[in-house]
Motif scaffolding. Structure first.
Motif, PDB file in Angstrom:
ATOM      1  N   ALA A 184       0.828  -1.204   0.000  1.00 18.28           N
ATOM      2  CA  ALA A 184       0.000   0.000   0.000  1.00 18.28           C
ATOM      3  C   ALA A 184       0.862   1.254   0.000  1.00 18.28           C
ATOM      4  N   ILE A 185       1.970   1.219   0.734  1.00 19.42           N
ATOM      5  CA  ILE A 185       2.889   2.366   0.767  1.00 19.42           C
ATOM      6  C   ILE A 185       3.487   2.606  -0.612  1.00 19.42           C
ATOM      7  N   VAL A 186       3.918   1.526  -1.264  1.00 22.66           N
ATOM      8  CA  VAL A 186       4.499   1.643  -2.605  1.00 22.66           C
ATOM      9  C   VAL A 186       3.484   2.236  -3.574  1.00 22.66           C
ATOM     10  N   ARG A 187       2.273   1.741  -3.551  1.00 23.89           N
ATOM     11  CA  ARG A 187       1.237   2.225  -4.471  1.00 23.89           C
ATOM     12  C   ARG A 187       0.935   3.708  -4.229  1.00 23.89           C
ATOM     13  N   GLU A 188       0.833   4.084  -2.978  1.00 25.25           N
ATOM     14  CA  GLU A 188       0.508   5.473  -2.658  1.00 25.25           C
ATOM     15  C   GLU A 188       1.609   6.417  -3.110  1.00 25.25           C
ATOM     16  N   GLU A 189       2.859   6.075  -2.810  1.00 24.42           N
ATOM     17  CA  GLU A 189       3.964   6.956  -3.178  1.00 24.42           C
ATOM     18  C   GLU A 189       4.161   7.003  -4.687  1.00 24.42           C
ATOM     19  N   THR A 190       3.934   5.901  -5.371  1.00 28.41           N
ATOM     20  CA  THR A 190       4.052   5.882  -6.837  1.00 28.41           C
ATOM     21  C   THR A 190       2.996   6.784  -7.466  1.00 28.41           C
ATOM     22  N   ARG A 243      13.283   2.753 -14.057  1.00 33.16           N
ATOM     23  CA  ARG A 243      14.035   3.688 -13.216  1.00 33.16           C
ATOM     24  C   ARG A 243      13.053   4.553 -12.439  1.00 33.16           C
ATOM     25  N   VAL A 244      13.272   4.623 -11.154  1.00 36.15           N
ATOM     26  CA  VAL A 244      12.414   5.401 -10.263  1.00 36.15           C
ATOM     27  C   VAL A 244      13.266   6.485  -9.626  1.00 36.15           C
ATOM     28  N   PRO A 245      12.798   7.733  -9.621  1.00 33.88           N
ATOM     29  CA  PRO A 245      13.577   8.818  -9.011  1.00 33.88           C
ATOM     30  C   PRO A 245      14.021   8.460  -7.596  1.00 33.88           C
ATOM     31  N   TYR A 246      15.240   8.875  -7.278  1.00 34.63           N
ATOM     32  CA  TYR A 246      15.817   8.536  -5.990  1.00 34.63           C
ATOM     33  C   TYR A 246      14.957   9.027  -4.828  1.00 34.63           C
ATOM     34  N   ASP A 247      14.393  10.231  -4.942  1.00 34.83           N
ATOM     35  CA  ASP A 247      13.616  10.761  -3.826  1.00 34.83           C
ATOM     36  C   ASP A 247      12.367   9.932  -3.573  1.00 34.83           C
ATOM     37  N   VAL A 248      11.784   9.369  -4.644  1.00 35.75           N
ATOM     38  CA  VAL A 248      10.613   8.511  -4.479  1.00 35.75           C
ATOM     39  C   VAL A 248      11.014   7.212  -3.792  1.00 35.75           C
ATOM     40  N   LEU A 249      12.117   6.615  -4.238  1.00 35.29           N
ATOM     41  CA  LEU A 249      12.606   5.395  -3.599  1.00 35.29           C
ATOM     42  C   LEU A 249      12.941   5.634  -2.132  1.00 35.29           C
ATOM     43  N   ALA A 250      13.518   6.796  -1.848  1.00 37.96           N
ATOM     44  CA  ALA A 250      13.883   7.121  -0.466  1.00 37.96           C
ATOM     45  C   ALA A 250      12.637   7.215   0.408  1.00 37.96           C
ATOM     46  N   ARG A 251      11.590   7.857  -0.118  1.00 33.60           N
ATOM     47  CA  ARG A 251      10.355   7.970   0.660  1.00 33.60           C
ATOM     48  C   ARG A 251       9.735   6.599   0.910  1.00 33.60           C
ATOM     49  N   ILE A 252       9.724   5.762  -0.140  1.00 30.27           N
ATOM     50  CA  ILE A 252       9.163   4.417  -0.006  1.00 30.27           C
ATOM     51  C   ILE A 252       9.949   3.617   1.035  1.00 30.27           C
ATOM     52  N   SER A 253      11.269   3.645   0.915  1.00 35.41           N
ATOM     53  CA  SER A 253      12.113   2.888   1.836  1.00 35.41           C
ATOM     54  C   SER A 253      11.948   3.370   3.271  1.00 35.41           C
ATOM     55  N   ASN A 254      11.960   4.683   3.458  1.00 40.84           N
ATOM     56  CA  ASN A 254      11.824   5.233   4.813  1.00 40.84           C
ATOM     57  C   ASN A 254      10.471   4.885   5.423  1.00 40.84           C
ATOM     58  N   ARG A 255       9.414   4.973   4.627  1.00 39.00           N
ATOM     59  CA  ARG A 255       8.086   4.683   5.159  1.00 39.00           C
ATOM     60  C   ARG A 255       7.934   3.208   5.514  1.00 39.00           C
ATOM     61  N   ILE A 256       8.436   2.334   4.648  1.00 38.00           N
ATOM     62  CA  ILE A 256       8.302   0.901   4.926  1.00 38.00           C
ATOM     63  C   ILE A 256       9.065   0.512   6.186  1.00 38.00           C
ATOM     64  N   THR A 257      10.298   0.981   6.309  1.00 35.45           N
ATOM     65  CA  THR A 257      11.092   0.602   7.481  1.00 35.45           C
ATOM     66  C   THR A 257      10.578   1.248   8.758  1.00 35.45           C
ATOM     67  N   ASN A 258       9.899   2.400   8.642  1.00 40.72           N
ATOM     68  CA  ASN A 258       9.358   3.070   9.822  1.00 40.72           C
ATOM     69  C   ASN A 258       7.976   2.578  10.209  1.00 40.72           C
ATOM     70  N   GLU A 259       7.174   2.182   9.208  1.00 37.74           N
ATOM     71  CA  GLU A 259       5.776   1.873   9.471  1.00 37.74           C
ATOM     72  C   GLU A 259       5.456   0.387   9.497  1.00 37.74           C
ATOM     73  N   VAL A 260       6.378  -0.452   9.030  1.00 42.20           N
ATOM     74  CA  VAL A 260       6.165  -1.897   9.053  1.00 42.20           C
ATOM     75  C   VAL A 260       7.178  -2.509  10.012  1.00 42.20           C
TER      76      VAL A 260
END
Length: 281
Positions: A184-190, A243-260
């Protein structure tokens, strides 16, 4: 057991009290110890709800006094209508059942003959869409048993930071939902990044526990790593990673590790493999 008179407006036809006769039968000996009608005995329904158990007790024992406790004002209103014929023997209190000592002290009751707890979520909360408990209905995200106090579920979801949400999920959630939350986090940020048309598929793979090997080799557990692989083509045999912009990947990674809570590492798969063939090397 005598049949209760109809309350003002009648009882809710959708409400069926659980183990009604059994509850009355179990409480009756204590309530009639001093009098066959229960005269002078006090019974407390600590989870009044729609008033079904309370009504049955009052009807069966015409001398009993009942104290009904509920944290939900709407439950108190409805049960009050149902118990109107017994108003002279009924006291309804807006409180939580763990406040029982304070409630009894406030009513100058030193002791009671019986106490009833019907623990669990009431159908009143689940059936009313605007209470926000039912996922199947589009309604405000409230989810409070007492809508007059405390934060709503929407306040929690939108107001807590990642660390606080992770604590809630870890302490009160269940691990099997980890991959769904990450997806869900990936879908929302994408979607927020406007990449829905560029990325055809974005698989989220939750791996089993992984322990460090190789140079470190200290056997530490890294939890369940998540592997992401954004795919650009619908052709499974020729699909390549997007290819996914770095800032998008960073947001996805930070949210997943913080919220899951179960995940503390996010890996991006950039290999030229069809979706569903991701390997951990």
């Amino acid at each position: 057991m005598t049949q209760p008179p109809e309350a003002a407006g009648g009882p809710d036809p959708a409400h069926v009290p659980v183990l009604l006769e059994r509850c009355v039968a179990l409480l009756a000996p204590a309530l009639t110890a001093a009098s066959s009608t229960g005269h002078g005995a006090v019974v407390v329904d600590c989870t009044l709800g729609m008033g079904g158990h309370a009504e049955a007790l009052l009807a069966a024992l015409p001398g009993v006094r009942l104290v009904g406790i509920d944290r939900d004002p709407e439950a108190l209103r409805r049960s009050g209508e149902r118990l109107a014929p017994y108003a002279r023997r009924t006291t309804l209190v807006h409180a939580v059942y763990d406040q029982l000592p304070e409630v009894l002290a406030g009513l100058d009751l030193a002791c009671v003959a019986g106490v009833l707890f019907d623990l669990g979520v009431s159908s009143l909360q689940l059936d009313e869409a605007d209470r926000g408990f039912a996922y199947a209905q589009d309604a405000p995200l409230d989810m409070r048993m007492d809508p007059t106090t405390g934060a709503t579920a929407a306040d929690v979801v939108n107001g807590y930071d990642g660390k606080a949400l992770a604590r809630v999920l870890k302490e009160y959630g269940e691990e099997r939902f980890a991959s769904r939350i990450a997806d869900a986090i990936v879908r929302e940020e994408t979607t927020n990044a406007g990449l829905d048309h560029d990325i055809w598929q974005f698989p989220v793979v939750l791996l089993a526990d992984v322990r460090s090997v190789g140079v470190q080799g200290d056997g530490r557990t890294y939890g369940h790593p998540v592997v992401l692989r954004p795919v650009s083509s619908e052709d499974a045999m020729t699909a390549d990673w997007s290819r996914v912009p770095y800032d998008v990947l960073a947001r996805i990674s930070n949210r997943i590790t913080n919220e899951v809570p179960e995940v503390n590492r996010v890996v991006l798969d950039v290999t030229s493999k069809p979706p569903g063939t991701i390997e951990w090397e």
